[in-house]
Design a protein around this motif. Structure first.
Motif, short mmCIF file in Angstrom:
data_model
loop_
_atom_site.label_atom_id
_atom_site.label_comp_id
_atom_site.label_asym_id
_atom_site.label_seq_id
_atom_site.Cartn_x
_atom_site.Cartn_y
_atom_site.Cartn_z
N GLY A 206 0.89 -1.14 0.14
CA GLY A 206 -0.16 -0.13 0.12
C GLY A 206 0.88 1.04 0.02
O GLY A 206 1.34 1.73 1.10
N GLY A 207 1.05 1.68 -1.19
CA GLY A 207 2.21 2.76 -1.47
C GLY A 207 3.36 2.76 -0.56
O GLY A 207 4.11 1.64 -0.89
N PRO A 208 3.66 3.60 0.33
CA PRO A 208 5.26 3.42 1.05
C PRO A 208 5.26 2.17 1.89
O PRO A 208 6.24 1.64 2.50
N LEU A 209 3.96 1.42 2.62
CA LEU A 209 3.90 0.73 3.35
C LEU A 209 3.79 -1.09 2.65
O LEU A 209 3.11 -1.27 1.77
N THR A 210 4.72 -1.82 3.12
CA THR A 210 4.53 -3.25 2.90
C THR A 210 4.44 -4.05 4.21
O THR A 210 5.38 -3.93 5.27
N LEU A 211 3.40 -5.01 4.35
CA LEU A 211 3.35 -5.89 5.30
C LEU A 211 3.16 -7.31 4.76
O LEU A 211 2.40 -7.54 3.87
N MET A 212 3.66 -8.15 5.48
CA MET A 212 4.01 -9.44 4.93
C MET A 212 4.07 -10.56 6.35
O MET A 212 4.48 -10.25 7.25
N GLY A 213 3.47 -11.74 6.06
CA GLY A 213 3.70 -12.67 6.95
C GLY A 213 3.52 -14.28 6.24
O GLY A 213 2.91 -14.18 5.24
N PHE A 214 4.10 -15.21 6.98
CA PHE A 214 4.10 -16.44 6.43
C PHE A 214 3.74 -17.57 7.53
O PHE A 214 4.45 -16.99 8.70
N GLY A 240 7.75 -6.21 8.15
CA GLY A 240 6.99 -4.93 7.30
C GLY A 240 8.17 -4.07 6.75
O GLY A 240 9.29 -4.17 7.32
N ALA A 241 7.88 -3.09 6.17
CA ALA A 241 8.78 -2.24 5.35
C ALA A 241 7.90 -0.75 5.09
O ALA A 241 7.01 -1.11 4.88
N TYR A 242 8.84 0.12 5.35
CA TYR A 242 8.12 1.38 5.26
C TYR A 242 9.19 2.26 4.46
O TYR A 242 10.35 2.52 4.84
N ASP A 243 8.84 2.97 3.24
CA ASP A 243 9.58 3.82 2.40
C ASP A 243 9.45 5.58 2.71
O ASP A 243 8.25 5.88 2.40
N PHE A 244 10.52 5.93 3.49
CA PHE A 244 10.26 7.30 4.12
C PHE A 244 10.84 8.10 2.87
O PHE A 244 10.71 9.40 2.96
N GLY A 245 11.06 7.62 1.56
CA GLY A 245 11.82 8.60 0.62
C GLY A 245 13.29 8.60 0.63
O GLY A 245 13.97 8.17 -0.21
N ALA A 249 13.01 1.48 5.57
CA ALA A 249 13.06 0.64 6.75
C ALA A 249 12.59 -0.70 6.60
O ALA A 249 11.41 -0.78 6.20
N TYR A 250 13.38 -1.80 7.52
CA TYR A 250 12.63 -2.95 7.41
C TYR A 250 12.95 -3.57 8.88
O TYR A 250 13.44 -3.25 9.61
N LEU A 251 11.61 -4.24 9.03
CA LEU A 251 11.66 -5.07 10.39
C LEU A 251 10.77 -6.25 10.22
O LEU A 251 9.89 -6.37 9.73
N THR A 252 11.60 -7.68 10.80
CA THR A 252 10.70 -8.91 10.91
C THR A 252 11.00 -9.37 12.31
O THR A 252 12.02 -9.32 12.98
#
Length: 344
Positions: A206-214, A240-245, A249-252
């Protein structure tokens, strides 16, 4: 005569249309690097020319055919390749088309594929760290798939490879950027009766936001052959990851468990990617930390990487990465690689 010519013209037009609605594409990626490698616990440092510094090298074919009514047929045949030696596969007994070997139908309902393809863990793992699908320098990928000397047996958070054979995969349509893949792998061999691998992943863009799980529950090892695991193993990960421009940033966080051996692996990772030089290059940094317990035994592995990736064109980039690897009670290791990656 005139009617015959008109009929022939119509037939040729139909043939032209059918040809335009079908396609077969040759594609691939070659990645080679040189460097000095020493993982935690290694007795000596190794100077190498290797394959797959940032991406495992591969080549293959894909095709689609428009069947009408919104329905399409497709196939994938792709093979891993070791550029440093010219050998096929990731390792000697790897099947030739171990990356993909599948046929599919897709439409408004989503898609259904039969054959070998990605396991549920693969896409969330590679999309939620700045070093992608590197089995050489990505801390998260290494902790999930590559063991080290002295690290507890059964430590890997991926229970049954990044690809599964003999599987059915259903992919949902995208609902506002949300989609899912459901996987079922059959045992299909003597001794594997009643055994299977099951899993799913859910991804949101969703735009700058990415959320995932498995989530995966594995009874069968991969890729050669799909023999039964000694014990059932399960794993999951959220991130998830977020693009600040100015930076992404990534976090799991994830866990792997084997109840029969009282094994638990807990992995936490952080990453960042900073575009530079008008986005022609990017500074990448990542760290992963896994705490593994087996009964009374406990060990921790920490891996950190820092690198720079520079695109010479849309298809070609060069990179340099340094990596630190440490395991409880073992000597630490440091590695440095430089390489080139080319897509076609």
């Amino acid at each position: 005569m005139k009617k015959s010519l008109i009929a022939m013209g119509a037939a040729l037009a139909c043939l032209g249309t059918a040809h335009a609605e079908s396609s077969v594409q040759l594609m691939g990626l070659m990645d080679a690097y040189a460097g000095s490698v020493r993982m935690a616990g290694d007795a000596d440092r190794t100077s190498v020319v290797g394959s797959g510094g940032l991406t495992t090298s591969w080549f293959g074919f894909k095709g689609t055919e428009d069947l009408g009514g919104g329905l399409k047929a497709g196939f994938l045949l792709t093979s891993f390749l070791r550029v440093d030696t010219g050998s096929p596969g990731r390792f000697n007994p790897d099947p030739f088309f171990s990356r993909d070997a599948s046929v599919s139908l897709s439409g408004g309902f989503g898609s259904v594929a039969l054959g070998r393809g990605m396991a549920p863990n693969f896409l969330p793992t590679i999309l939620l760290n700045p070093f992608g699908d590197s089995f050489t320098v990505s801390p998260l990928v290494l902790h999930a798939n590559m063991s080290t000397v002295g690290w507890p047996a059964g430590n890997l958070t991926t229970p049954a490879d990044t690809g599964w054979s003999n599987q059915i995969t259903y992919t949902t349509p995208s609902f506002g950027g949300l989609k899912a893949n459901l996987h079922y792998q059959f045992g299909e061999q003597a001794g594997n009766s009643g055994k299977s691998n099951i899993g799913l992943n859910v991804m949101y863009f969703g735009g700058p936001l990415t959320l995932m799980g498995f989530y995966e529950r594995a009874d069968i090892s991969n890729p050669v052959p799909p023999n039964s695991l000694m014990n059932r193993k399960s794993d999951w990960m959220l991130g998830g990851a977020y693009d600040f421009g100015m930076a992404k940033a990534y976090l799991t966080y994830g866990q792997a468990k084997v109840d029969a051996t009282d094994f638990t692996g807990k992995t936490f990772s952080l990453g960042a990617e900073v575009p530079v030089l008008n986005k022609a290059g990017a500074i990448k940094a990542a760290v992963a930390r896994t705490k593994a317990t087996t009964g009374p035994g406990e060990a921790t592995r920490t891996t950190a990487s820092l690198g720079y990736d520079h695109f010479l064109s849309k298809r070609t980039d060069v990179y340099a990465v340094g990596m630190y690897d440490k395991v409880t009670d073992l000597s630490s290791g440091t590695s440095f690689v430089v390489g080139i990656r080319h897509r076609f």
